[in-house]
Scaffold this active site. Structure first.
Site, PDB file in Angstrom:
ATOM      1  CE1 TYR A 141      -1.425  -4.184  -0.088  1.00  0.00           C
ATOM      2  CE2 TYR A 141      -0.880  -6.425  -0.768  1.00  0.00           C
ATOM      3  CZ  TYR A 141      -1.587  -5.259  -0.952  1.00  0.00           C
ATOM      4  OH  TYR A 141      -2.471  -5.166  -1.995  1.00  0.00           O
ATOM      5  CE  LYS A 190      -6.954  11.005   3.016  1.00  0.00           C
ATOM      6  NZ  LYS A 190      -7.801  11.800   2.098  1.00  0.00           N
ATOM      7  CG  ASP A 222      -8.424  12.201  -1.380  1.00  0.00           C
ATOM      8  OD1 ASP A 222      -7.220  12.544  -1.506  1.00  0.00           O
ATOM      9  OD2 ASP A 222      -9.205  12.763  -0.590  1.00  0.00           O
ATOM     10  CG  ASP A 246      -3.388  -3.767  -4.731  1.00  0.00           C
ATOM     11  OD1 ASP A 246      -3.111  -4.446  -5.737  1.00  0.00           O
ATOM     12  OD2 ASP A 246      -4.367  -3.996  -4.005  1.00  0.00           O
ATOM     13  CG  ASP A 250      -6.318  -3.619  -9.969  1.00  0.00           C
ATOM     14  OD1 ASP A 250      -5.134  -4.023 -10.055  1.00  0.00           O
ATOM     15  OD2 ASP A 250      -7.269  -4.378  -9.715  1.00  0.00           O
TER      16      ASP A 250
HETATM   17  C1  IPM Z   1      -1.356  -7.424  -7.154  1.00  0.00           C
HETATM   18  C2  IPM Z   1      -2.362  -8.314  -6.476  1.00  0.00           C
HETATM   19  C3  IPM Z   1      -1.768  -8.826  -5.162  1.00  0.00           C
HETATM   20  C4  IPM Z   1      -1.467  -7.633  -4.291  1.00  0.00           C
HETATM   21  C5  IPM Z   1      -2.650  -9.839  -4.413  1.00  0.00           C
HETATM   22  C6  IPM Z   1      -2.973 -11.039  -5.261  1.00  0.00           C
HETATM   23  C7  IPM Z   1      -2.036 -10.251  -3.111  1.00  0.00           C
HETATM   24  O1  IPM Z   1      -3.556  -7.623  -6.291  1.00  0.00           O
HETATM   25  O2  IPM Z   1      -0.234  -7.898  -7.443  1.00  0.00           O
HETATM   26  O3  IPM Z   1      -1.660  -6.258  -7.397  1.00  0.00           O
HETATM   27  O4  IPM Z   1      -2.369  -7.106  -3.631  1.00  0.00           O
HETATM   28  O5  IPM Z   1      -0.307  -7.203  -4.270  1.00  0.00           O
HETATM   29 MG    MG Z   2      -3.609  -5.692  -7.202  1.00  0.00          MG
END
Ligand code: IPM
Ligand code: MG
Length: 361
Positions: A141, A190, A222, A246, A250
């Site tokens: 990032y 990784k 993975d 990240d 999710d």
């Molecule tokens: C999160 C989001 C952010 C990230 C985006 C919106 C930049 O996906 O907070 O997980 O990737 O950190």
């Molecule tokens: Mg995210």
């Protein structure tokens, strides 16, 4: 106690979910006798449209001037055509960097009785209670980025870089959290391919020597992704680099039912930042149907981590649990075709639950 908070509603469903979280914070402050002062500022696409900067100076100043920052979400398809440094996401990254919040805590819990929210079989998801500790200020990032050449023969690169000290400080956060839980820390990397991961694993192992009471293990990302859907309940604390965190967070959100339920706390900075892990959800923005619970639970984390107000935080979390246990659902949580609540109606139920708990106490 005085609670000085900057609220950054941002884009898409951000303003809708932030409005409910602020109502909950107000009710909580009132019930416990605190003085809450909320200043609203713009960030992301909203700020871009207003001042041509996704993270204006004035917003930074307000954040640094407060005790904690509560963020909704940033981004949306309308901003895809903007140059990278002007994208809403760039504003969020600058916000994290300026505040210095290097540790992003993302809990994912499957509440008892709530197994049916998960797309997985109940016996697989039952008992899931994990915490992802995502490194937030390093890795790909923030590494060097470039695009060279002419259209048709361009080449683009992003660099995943970590220094030992960056890994060390996030490892300590992981070990300390594990200490307060089931004493199991899984470091995800990784290391079979990436140099940055080999350094990561080496440093985390070294830090582990200082935590003999915590059982440290390592997994490639993975395999971790696979284990997260096949045996989510076996995890305790997971520490990992920025992008892996990240992605896995999710996935963890989907595993326990909905991204809309998950809060997060970004700590270790001058001022700490709290935000739901979901995005701006442009597809449902403005309809008043977004799930506000991730943001409401982020407000609870704010009270706990920035003010050490454990009872206050718990009063919000208990209210959310009871509302869910009573079967109330926003659209993301409801069975297909079943009736669902608006964002505001869900906020109302949490408030009612908090009030009736306060009356009983
Ligand atoms: C999160 C989001 C952010 C990230 C985006 C919106 C930049 O996906 O907070 O997980 O990737 O950190
Ligand atoms: Mg995210």
């Amino acid at each position: 106690m005085q609670l000085k908070i900057t609220a950054l509603p941002g884009d898409g469903i951000g303003p809708e979910v932030i409005a409910q979280a602020i109502r909950v914070l107000e009710a909580c402050a009132q019930a416990f006798g605190h003085e809450l002062k909320v200043t609203e500022k713009s960030v992301g696409g909203a700020a871009l449209l207003a001042s041509n900067d996704p993270f204006p100076q004035d917003t930074l100043k307000a954040c640094l001037d407060s005790d904690a920052v509560l963020l909704g979400a940033v981004g949306g398809p309308a901003f895809d055509k903007y140059p990278p440094q002007l994208r809403p996401e760039a504003g969020l990254l600058r916000l994290r960097k300026e505040l210095g919040v290097f540790a992003n805590l993302r809990p994912a819990i499957c509440l008892a009785g709530m197994e049916s929210l998960s797309p997985l079989r109940p016996e697989i998801v039952r008992g899931t209670d994990l915490m992802i500790v995502r490194e937030l200020l390093g890795g790909v990032y923030f590494g060097a980025r470039s695009t060279h050449g002419e259209p048709g023969s361009r080449r683009a690169a992003d660099t995943m870089a970590y220094s030992e000290s960056e890994v060390e400080r996030i490892a300590h956060v992981g070990f300390n959290l594990a200490r307060g839980r089931k004493k199991q820390l899984l470091s995800v990397d990784k290391a079979n391919v990436l140099d940055s991961s080999r350094l990561w694993r080496h440093v985390v192992t070294g830090v582990g020597a200082g935590y003999p009471d915590v059982k440290l293990s390592h997994m490639y990302v993975d395999s971790a992704a696979m284990a997260l859907v096949s045996r989510p309940a076996s995890f305790d604390v997971i520490v990992t680099e920025n992008m892996f965190g990240d992605i896995l967070s999710d996935q963890a959100g989907a595993v326990v039912g909905s991204l809309g339920l998950l809060p997060s706390a970004s700590v270790g900075g001058k001022v700490n930042l709290y935000e739901p892990i979901h995005g701006s959800a442009p597809d449902i923005a403005g309809q008043g149907i977004a799930n506000p619970l991730g943001t409401i639970l982020s407000a609870a984390m704010l009270l706990r981590h920035s003010f050490q107000l454990e009872d206050e935080a718990a009063s919000i979390e208990v209210a959310v649990k009871q509302v869910l246990a009573a079967g109330h659902r926003t659209r993301d949580l409801a069975e297909k075709g079943a009736p669902s609540l608006s964002t505001e109606a869900m906020g109302n139920l949490v408030l009612e639950q908090m009030r009736s708990a306060a009356v009983q106490a």
